[in-house]
Design a protein around this motif. Structure first.
Motif, short mmCIF file in Angstrom:
data_model
loop_
_atom_site.label_atom_id
_atom_site.label_comp_id
_atom_site.label_asym_id
_atom_site.label_seq_id
_atom_site.Cartn_x
_atom_site.Cartn_y
_atom_site.Cartn_z
N LEU A 39 0.83 -1.20 0.00
CA LEU A 39 0.00 0.00 0.00
C LEU A 39 0.87 1.26 0.00
CD1 LEU A 39 -2.58 -1.13 2.73
CD2 LEU A 39 -2.93 -1.12 0.25
N PRO A 40 0.39 2.35 -0.58
CA PRO A 40 1.17 3.59 -0.55
C PRO A 40 1.17 4.28 0.80
CG PRO A 40 -0.93 3.95 -1.65
CD PRO A 40 -0.83 2.47 -1.40
N ALA A 41 0.31 3.85 1.72
CA ALA A 41 0.14 4.53 3.00
C ALA A 41 1.44 4.54 3.82
CB ALA A 41 -0.96 3.84 3.81
N ARG A 42 1.71 5.70 4.44
CA ARG A 42 2.85 5.84 5.33
C ARG A 42 2.39 6.06 6.78
NH1 ARG A 42 5.49 10.14 5.01
NH2 ARG A 42 7.44 9.35 5.90
N ARG A 43 1.28 6.74 6.96
CA ARG A 43 0.79 7.06 8.31
C ARG A 43 -0.26 6.01 8.73
NH1 ARG A 43 1.16 12.14 10.40
NH2 ARG A 43 -1.02 12.07 11.11
N LEU A 61 5.96 -4.48 9.78
CA LEU A 61 5.74 -3.50 8.73
C LEU A 61 6.90 -2.50 8.67
CD1 LEU A 61 3.92 -2.48 6.47
CD2 LEU A 61 2.72 -1.07 8.15
N THR A 62 7.42 -2.12 9.81
CA THR A 62 8.56 -1.20 9.84
C THR A 62 9.79 -1.83 9.18
OG1 THR A 62 7.71 -0.15 11.85
CG2 THR A 62 10.04 0.19 11.33
N ARG A 63 9.97 -3.13 9.38
CA ARG A 63 11.07 -3.82 8.68
C ARG A 63 10.87 -3.76 7.17
NH1 ARG A 63 11.53 -9.64 11.67
NH2 ARG A 63 11.60 -8.92 13.85
N ALA A 64 9.63 -3.98 6.73
CA ALA A 64 9.35 -4.02 5.30
C ALA A 64 9.36 -2.63 4.68
CB ALA A 64 8.00 -4.70 5.05
N LYS A 65 8.90 -1.62 5.44
CA LYS A 65 8.83 -0.23 4.94
C LYS A 65 9.33 0.71 6.04
CE LYS A 65 5.61 1.30 2.34
NZ LYS A 65 4.33 1.79 1.77
N ASP A 104 9.96 3.67 6.25
CA ASP A 104 9.47 5.04 6.30
C ASP A 104 8.07 5.18 6.89
OD1 ASP A 104 8.24 3.77 4.17
OD2 ASP A 104 8.20 5.57 2.90
N VAL A 105 7.44 4.06 7.33
CA VAL A 105 6.09 4.17 7.89
C VAL A 105 6.14 4.82 9.27
CG1 VAL A 105 5.20 2.19 6.61
CG2 VAL A 105 6.09 1.87 8.93
N GLN A 106 5.03 5.48 9.64
CA GLN A 106 4.87 6.07 10.95
C GLN A 106 3.57 5.56 11.56
OE1 GLN A 106 4.81 10.33 10.62
NE2 GLN A 106 6.52 10.38 9.16
N PHE A 107 3.60 5.32 12.86
CA PHE A 107 2.37 4.94 13.58
C PHE A 107 1.96 6.15 14.42
CE2 PHE A 107 4.07 0.94 12.26
CZ PHE A 107 2.94 0.20 11.95
N VAL A 108 0.83 6.73 14.02
CA VAL A 108 0.44 8.04 14.56
C VAL A 108 -0.63 7.95 15.64
CG1 VAL A 108 1.09 9.22 12.43
CG2 VAL A 108 -1.26 8.36 12.69
#
Length: 404
Positions: free
Chosen positions: A163-167, A189-193, A195-199
């Motif tokens: 998915l394109p989602a980052r937040r 998910l952080t390992r795979a991407k 740049d993701v953030q958990f907000v």
């Protein structure tokens, strides 16, 4: 509920067992103690008990275990760990069961596993999903059938990473299962991407979600995607409030367990569309083994199977395969038979194995998306994710699990 001989006959049988040589004791039935949250989680566990009895009757009709019938003594823990432990003691000491099985909620399963370890009794856990059951708090006497939170999160992360989602925001029930699922989803998910953030995180009490406040808090963080771990009535309330308040508009949702008919069916035409889920596409799964299982279940109960039905049927299948392999009901022999045991699953997919290193089975799950068909929710675009492909290596497991 006890599926056993009349009380007088049971007492006479127990007395005969104590007085007679071991060879004569082997002529009696093999008794299984089954502890589960029947009154607390009926959507899953009513189909579970149905399929358990169907599997038991099939085994006994085919001659049992070397001529010995299997019998099950059921106990309802009501979703309370202390009641589960009390029932375990009564089953072992009074009912003289050969092994323990069952468990739904993760905290209850951990309590029974601790009892099994302290009392040196085999426990075949069917449903509890917490990874601690076979890793951090794993023990020699406990084996688990269903794919764990780690395994199912790893399956979902494969899709979430596309998915394109980052937040991201998360919502999960505030007990061991929900906490474990969120922890693993965030880490994987952080390992795979990276740049993701958990907000945002929401951890409502199990069975007591304030769905309006939860939805408002998630929306306030303005995430691009949501990881949902709620189930049962909590899921229904969350979906209704989220739909009413527009939480899911233009947002991706990845949801653990939501594709299981126990939780998808009650939503009816309110079922969300396009969610990435784990579940059970019972209607479209037409492997030879599953077709036979599904039709037998429908003939007997005049309804379709749920995932709980599969879990129970597979638990009985595993226990039966173990008993045939062990050649007896001594705990040490049964444990040795469980390690590396293979058995068929009602899914009709590849045979399942209980790994010797951590006592986790390789049973997989189905990954797909939700859709509305004829006014009800279904899974579409689904695939089987083989559990053996979503488990850590032996080297990693050795760092997670204590000796024994």
């Amino acid at each position: 509920m006890t599926i056993a001989l009349p009380r007088r006959a049971a007492l006479l049988g127990a007395a005969a067992t104590l007085a007679a040589p071991a060879v004569h004791a082997q002529e009696g039935p093999i008794r299984i103690g089954e502890i589960n949250s029947y009154s607390a989680q009926p959507a899953f566990l009513t189909p579970y008990r149905n399929a358990w009895m169907m599997a038991q009757d099939e085994v006994n009709a085919a001659g049992g275990i070397n001529g010995r019938r299997i019998e099950t003594v059921f106990r309802d823990d009501g979703g309370r760990p202390e009641d589960a432990v009390r029932h375990a003691g009564e089953l072992v000491n009074n009912e003289r069961v050969a092994l323990l099985s069952g468990g739904f909620l993760s905290n209850v399963g951990l309590a029974v596993a601790d009892f099994a370890n302290q009392n040196r009794r085999l426990y075949v856990a069917s449903e509890p999903l917490t990874d601690a059951l076979v890793w951090a708090r794993g023990n020699r006497f406990t084996f688990r059938l269903r794919p764990s939170t780690y395994m199912q999160c790893a399956m979902l992360v494969e899709e979430a990473a596309k998915l394109p989602a980052r937040r991201w925001a998360t919502v999960a029930p505030n007990y061991e299962y929900g906490q474990s699922a969120v922890r693993w989803f965030k880490e994987l998910l952080t390992r795979a991407k990276p740049d993701v953030q958990f907000v945002a995180e929401q951890f409502p009490a199990l069975g007591r979600i304030d769905a309006g406040a939860t939805v408002q808090a998630l929306a306030g963080a303005n995430p691009e995607a949501i990881f949902n771990v709620t189930f049962g009535a909590d899921l229904t309330n969350f979906v209704r409030q989220g739909s009413t308040r527009g939480l899911f508009e233009r947002r991706s949702v990845v949801s653990l367990l939501t594709g299981e008919p126990e939780y998808l069916d009650p939503l009816g035409d309110e079922a969300p569309e396009g969610w990435i889920v784990t579940g059970y596409p019972w209607e479209e799964l037409n492997t030879e083994g599953h077709t036979r299982f599904r039709e037998n279940y429908r003939r007997r109960f005049n309804t379709h199977p749920r995932l709980g039905s599969v879990v129970a049927y597979d638990t009985v299948s595993a226990i039966v395969a173990m008993l045939r392999k062990s050649g007896g009901t001594g705990t040490d022999a049964m444990i040795e038979a469980m390690r590396g045991l293979t058995f068929p699953t009602a899914f009709g997919e590849a045979e399942v194995e209980f790994r010797a290193i951590d006592h986790q089975s390789t049973l997989g799950a189905y990954i797909g998306r939700t859709a509305l068909r004829r006014g009800r929710g279904v899974m579409v675009d689904w695939r089987y994710a083989d559990g053996r492909n979503y488990l850590p290596t032996d080297e990693v497991v050795r760092t997670l699990r204590p000796q024994g």
